[in-house]
Design a protein around this motif. Structure first.
Motif, PDB file in Angstrom:
ATOM      1  N   ASP A 292      30.404-109.551  35.242  1.00 42.11           N
ATOM      2  CA  ASP A 292      29.069-109.701  34.654  1.00 42.11           C
ATOM      3  C   ASP A 292      28.857-108.746  33.488  1.00 42.11           C
ATOM      4  O   ASP A 292      28.221-109.088  32.489  1.00 42.11           O
ATOM      5  N   GLY A 293      29.421-107.526  33.590  1.00 48.41           N
ATOM      6  CA  GLY A 293      29.311-106.580  32.484  1.00 48.41           C
ATOM      7  C   GLY A 293      30.111-107.022  31.277  1.00 48.41           C
ATOM      8  O   GLY A 293      29.655-106.899  30.132  1.00 48.41           O
ATOM      9  N   LEU A 294      31.290-107.564  31.519  1.00 49.66           N
ATOM     10  CA  LEU A 294      32.118-108.049  30.418  1.00 49.66           C
ATOM     11  C   LEU A 294      31.478-109.266  29.760  1.00 49.66           C
ATOM     12  O   LEU A 294      31.523-109.418  28.536  1.00 49.66           O
ATOM     13  N   ARG A 295      30.861-110.102  30.559  1.00 49.16           N
ATOM     14  CA  ARG A 295      30.188-111.282  30.010  1.00 49.16           C
ATOM     15  C   ARG A 295      29.015-110.868  29.123  1.00 49.16           C
ATOM     16  O   ARG A 295      28.797-111.421  28.045  1.00 49.16           O
ATOM     17  N   LEU A 296      28.253-109.870  29.559  1.00 49.26           N
ATOM     18  CA  LEU A 296      27.123-109.387  28.759  1.00 49.26           C
ATOM     19  C   LEU A 296      27.606-108.803  27.443  1.00 49.26           C
ATOM     20  O   LEU A 296      27.019-109.068  26.373  1.00 49.26           O
ATOM     21  N   LEU A 297      28.684-108.040  27.474  1.00 48.65           N
ATOM     22  CA  LEU A 297      29.243-107.466  26.246  1.00 48.65           C
ATOM     23  C   LEU A 297      29.760-108.568  25.324  1.00 48.65           C
ATOM     24  O   LEU A 297      29.546-108.521  24.108  1.00 48.65           O
ATOM     25  N   THR A 298      30.419-109.573  25.890  1.00 53.65           N
ATOM     26  CA  THR A 298      30.924-110.695  25.080  1.00 53.65           C
ATOM     27  C   THR A 298      29.782-111.431  24.405  1.00 53.65           C
ATOM     28  O   THR A 298      29.860-111.783  23.223  1.00 53.65           O
ATOM     29  N   ASP A 299      28.703-111.651  25.136  1.00 47.08           N
ATOM     30  CA  ASP A 299      27.557-112.355  24.547  1.00 47.08           C
ATOM     31  C   ASP A 299      26.910-111.533  23.438  1.00 47.08           C
ATOM     32  O   ASP A 299      26.481-112.087  22.417  1.00 47.08           O
ATOM     33  N   LEU A 300      26.820-110.222  23.628  1.00 43.17           N
ATOM     34  CA  LEU A 300      26.284-109.383  22.550  1.00 43.17           C
ATOM     35  C   LEU A 300      27.165-109.479  21.306  1.00 43.17           C
ATOM     36  O   LEU A 300      26.647-109.641  20.188  1.00 43.17           O
ATOM     37  N   ILE A 301      28.473-109.374  21.472  1.00 53.17           N
ATOM     38  CA  ILE A 301      29.370-109.443  20.323  1.00 53.17           C
ATOM     39  C   ILE A 301      29.249-110.810  19.645  1.00 53.17           C
ATOM     40  O   ILE A 301      29.246-110.907  18.408  1.00 53.17           O
ATOM     41  N   SER A 302      29.122-111.878  20.434  1.00 59.95           N
ATOM     42  CA  SER A 302      28.919-113.212  19.853  1.00 59.95           C
ATOM     43  C   SER A 302      27.638-113.237  19.029  1.00 59.95           C
ATOM     44  O   SER A 302      27.613-113.778  17.912  1.00 59.95           O
ATOM     45  N   TRP A 303      26.563-112.664  19.573  1.00 60.88           N
ATOM     46  CA  TRP A 303      25.288-112.628  18.846  1.00 60.88           C
ATOM     47  C   TRP A 303      25.419-111.846  17.538  1.00 60.88           C
ATOM     48  O   TRP A 303      24.918-112.277  16.493  1.00 60.88           O
ATOM     49  N   LEU A 304      26.107-110.724  17.597  1.00 60.75           N
ATOM     50  CA  LEU A 304      26.303-109.920  16.387  1.00 60.75           C
ATOM     51  C   LEU A 304      27.119-110.676  15.343  1.00 60.75           C
ATOM     52  O   LEU A 304      26.810-110.633  14.143  1.00 60.75           O
ATOM     53  N   PHE A 305      28.156-111.387  15.779  1.00 61.53           N
ATOM     54  CA  PHE A 305      28.958-112.168  14.831  1.00 61.53           C
ATOM     55  C   PHE A 305      28.119-113.274  14.187  1.00 61.53           C
ATOM     56  O   PHE A 305      28.208-113.520  12.977  1.00 61.53           O
ATOM     57  N   VAL A 306      27.311-113.953  14.997  1.00 56.59           N
ATOM     58  CA  VAL A 306      26.459-115.018  14.456  1.00 56.59           C
ATOM     59  C   VAL A 306      25.463-114.441  13.452  1.00 56.59           C
ATOM     60  O   VAL A 306      25.253-115.001  12.366  1.00 56.59           O
ATOM     61  N   MET A 307      24.856-113.304  13.783  1.00 58.61           N
ATOM     62  CA  MET A 307      23.890-112.678  12.878  1.00 58.61           C
ATOM     63  C   MET A 307      24.567-112.214  11.594  1.00 58.61           C
ATOM     64  O   MET A 307      24.060-112.445  10.487  1.00 58.61           O
ATOM     65  N   ASP A 308      25.709-111.573  11.721  1.00 53.86           N
ATOM     66  CA  ASP A 308      26.435-111.105  10.538  1.00 53.86           C
ATOM     67  C   ASP A 308      26.855-112.265   9.647  1.00 53.86           C
ATOM     68  O   ASP A 308      26.738-112.193   8.414  1.00 53.86           O
ATOM     69  N   ASP A 309      27.349-113.341  10.256  1.00 53.53           N
ATOM     70  CA  ASP A 309      27.788-114.488   9.457  1.00 53.53           C
ATOM     71  C   ASP A 309      26.607-115.168   8.771  1.00 53.53           C
ATOM     72  O   ASP A 309      26.732-115.653   7.643  1.00 53.53           O
ATOM     73  N   ALA A 310      25.459-115.207   9.457  1.00 51.18           N
ATOM     74  CA  ALA A 310      24.273-115.784   8.819  1.00 51.18           C
ATOM     75  C   ALA A 310      23.901-114.989   7.566  1.00 51.18           C
ATOM     76  O   ALA A 310      23.521-115.564   6.535  1.00 51.18           O
ATOM     77  N   CYS A 311      24.038-113.657   7.643  1.00 52.92           N
ATOM     78  CA  CYS A 311      23.695-112.805   6.498  1.00 52.92           C
ATOM     79  C   CYS A 311      24.781-112.835   5.428  1.00 52.92           C
ATOM     80  O   CYS A 311      24.487-112.975   4.231  1.00 52.92           O
ATOM     81  N   ASP A 312      26.040-112.696   5.838  1.00 57.18           N
ATOM     82  CA  ASP A 312      27.128-112.488   4.881  1.00 57.18           C
ATOM     83  C   ASP A 312      27.675-113.782   4.296  1.00 57.18           C
ATOM     84  O   ASP A 312      28.070-113.825   3.125  1.00 57.18           O
ATOM     85  N   GLU A 313      27.722-114.854   5.092  1.00 61.69           N
ATOM     86  CA  GLU A 313      28.390-116.070   4.646  1.00 61.69           C
ATOM     87  C   GLU A 313      27.448-117.245   4.444  1.00 61.69           C
ATOM     88  O   GLU A 313      27.770-118.162   3.693  1.00 61.69           O
TER      89      GLU A 313
END
Length: 292
Positions: free
Chosen positions: A43-64
């Protein structure tokens, strides 16, 4: 874990096209989370994975996808996300109107952290994501004005735009032997965290520079700001960025050794997780297709 996180991204509407799904899969957030937190519970690894996914989506929305090119367009999005953070994952509260998929997903992360019963880590996470969001506005203003920041300014702000601080917090949350509030407030650990965050971000900059330089150049890269400030050519600026990383790594090792020697048993897991993050970033950067 990768499939579950992709399902989460789909269910909350963060991805709305095949292109964006392909882009997220190439980033391999589950691979990065697994390398950074190899012994964490599911469950902890899943939460971390989801955060990283959210950060990638946010970064890509801004950068690309262009969101970060216009502060007037980005600011309302950031404002809504800050409103979401202010709720602190309160399950009885209502999301601000117009929060969108990014806000819904961020609220879900906050709710799940809140449910862990570690209020000090929730407050830390909320504060760190707030700093990340405000730093995105700094990047956007630079893009609008075509401004290249000085190296010292860039190094400071990169600590926030990288999203590493909240990732470390969720790694701590997943630990079987988490630090208490006093340990988290240890100035020596805070110093080590800054060194670890710098290393993760600078490693990212060196690996991503080739991709970024082939497209429309972005000023937010350590190589770019070194070249601008010193007048160095590309090869020399890349070498200078690598040298800065190596010097930072040496400083990190000394600081870590001192903490391991002087700290109690409760700090050992935290030190291991920070070392794992530095190594994980390098290994993931080599293996993932995000910067190909």
């Amino acid at each position: 874990m990768a499939r579950e996180s992709v399902d989460w991204v789909h269910a909350l509407g963060l991805i709305d096209s095949r292109h964006r799904l392909h882009r997220l899969r190439r980033a391999d957030p589950a691979g990065l989370a697994g390398r950074a937190c190899p012994d964490g519970p599911a469950d902890g690894l899943r939460l971390l994975t989801d955060l990283i996914s959210w950060l990638f989506v946010m970064d890509d929305a801004c950068d690309e996808d262009g969101l970060g090119a216009d502060p007037a367009r980005l600011a309302p999005v950031i404002g809504l996300l800050l409103d979401v953070l202010d709720r602190g994952g309160d399950p009885a509260g209502q999301l601000p109107p117009g929060s969108g998929p990014l806000g819904v997903a961020l609220d879900d992360l906050c709710r799940r952290i809140r449910a862990q019963g570690r209020p000090s880590l929730l407050l830390r996470f909320v504060s760190q994501v707030r700093e990340y969001l405000l730093a995105l506005l700094w990047e956007s203003a630079n893009r609008e004005r075509r401004r290249v920041p000085e190296v010292a300014e860039y190094v400071q702000m990169r600590r926030h735009t990288g999203g590493v601080h909240p990732s470390l917090t969720l790694t701590d949350l997943a630990s079987a032997d988490p630090l208490g509030p006093a340990g988290c407030a240890d100035p020596a650990l805070a110093t080590l965290d800054l060194l670890a965050v710098d290393l993760v971000c600078w490693c990212n900059d060196v690996f991503s520079y080739g991709k970024e330089s082939r497209a429309a150049p972005d000023v937010h890269n350590l190589v770019t700001v070194i070249a601008q400030e010193t007048g160095a050519g590309e090869a020399d600026a890349l070498q200078a960025a690598a040298d800065r990383f190596n010097q930072g790594l040496a400083a990190y090792q000394l600081a870590e050794e001192a903490l391991r020697a002087s700290g109690g048993d409760d700090i050992q897991a935290a030190l291991t997780s920070r070392r794992d993050w530095v190594r994980a970033t390098y290994d993931w950067s080599v293996a993932a297709a995000r910067y190909a």
